[in-house]
Design a protein around this motif. Structure first.
Motif, PDB file in Angstrom:
ATOM      1  N   CYS A  85       0.815  -1.220   0.000  1.00 51.53           N
ATOM      2  CA  CYS A  85       0.000   0.000   0.000  1.00 51.53           C
ATOM      3  C   CYS A  85       0.848   1.269   0.000  1.00 51.53           C
ATOM      4  N   CYS A 127      -6.782   0.113   5.956  1.00 46.50           N
ATOM      5  CA  CYS A 127      -7.316   0.711   4.732  1.00 46.50           C
ATOM      6  C   CYS A 127      -8.691   1.269   5.044  1.00 46.50           C
ATOM      7  N   ARG A 164     -12.086  -2.049  -1.510  1.00 46.19           N
ATOM      8  CA  ARG A 164     -10.768  -1.931  -2.144  1.00 46.19           C
ATOM      9  C   ARG A 164     -10.754  -2.587  -3.523  1.00 46.19           C
TER      10      ARG A 164
END
Length: 167
Positions: A62, A117, A123
């Motif tokens: 990420c 996240c 996502r």
């Protein structure tokens, strides 16, 4: 499988470079032979690795690479952010050299300080599937796997383990 330790992308790049010859030989063998048991071995290594490694301790993926974001991802992410897809694209994405949408920035704009996240349930598919070590026909993604050795400690550990085996 040996204990998997967190390493930064810089450390993993160096470690991968130090193992380049060994990994190249492995990938050549796997491409040529396409072992029937490769998927089951990689799946087992994947499960063992994630039994001992927590991605929240790392977040290299990420923080250092951007996933490909497909149209369905755009729609889902835009909806989660209460935006129109076109506005989401303008705010967060650009088309790379392969004409794929990717995030404009790294780290990911949705990565929080604690490595969680904030759009986890929405996502992109590429994030859901990362690091791609639990898929079938693993031999088809060996080039991607080689790149992922430089980002993901789990991928590096799996490839290192595979390189010690007789093929």
């Amino acid at each position: 499988m040996d204990k998997i330790l967190y390493h930064t992308p810089e450390q993993l790049k160096e470690m991968t470079a130090n193992n380049r010859q060994e990994f190249s030989v492995l990938f050549q063998k796997l491409k040529k032979k396409k072992p029937k048991n490769l998927d089951s071995i990689v799946q087992q290594l994947h499960e063992e690795a994630f039994d001992q490694f927590d991605c929240l301790d790392c977040a290299n993926c990420c923080s250092s690479i951007s996933p490909i974001v497909i149209d369905k991802d755009v729609e889902r992410l835009a909806k989660s952010q209460r935006m129109k897809p076109a506005d989401f694209i303008a705010s967060y994405l650009y088309k790379d050299e392969d004409n794929d949408y990717v995030f404009q920035q790294t780290p990911c704009p949705f990565l929080m300080g604690d490595n969680y996240c904030c759009v986890y349930e929405n996502r992109p598919r590429a994030c859901r599937e990362y690091p791609h070590t639990d898929r079938s026909r693993f031999y088809q993604i060996l080039n991607l796997t080689k790149k992922n050795c430089e980002v993901c400690p789990v991928v590096f550990a799996i490839v290192k383990d595979l390189s010690k085996r007789e093929w």
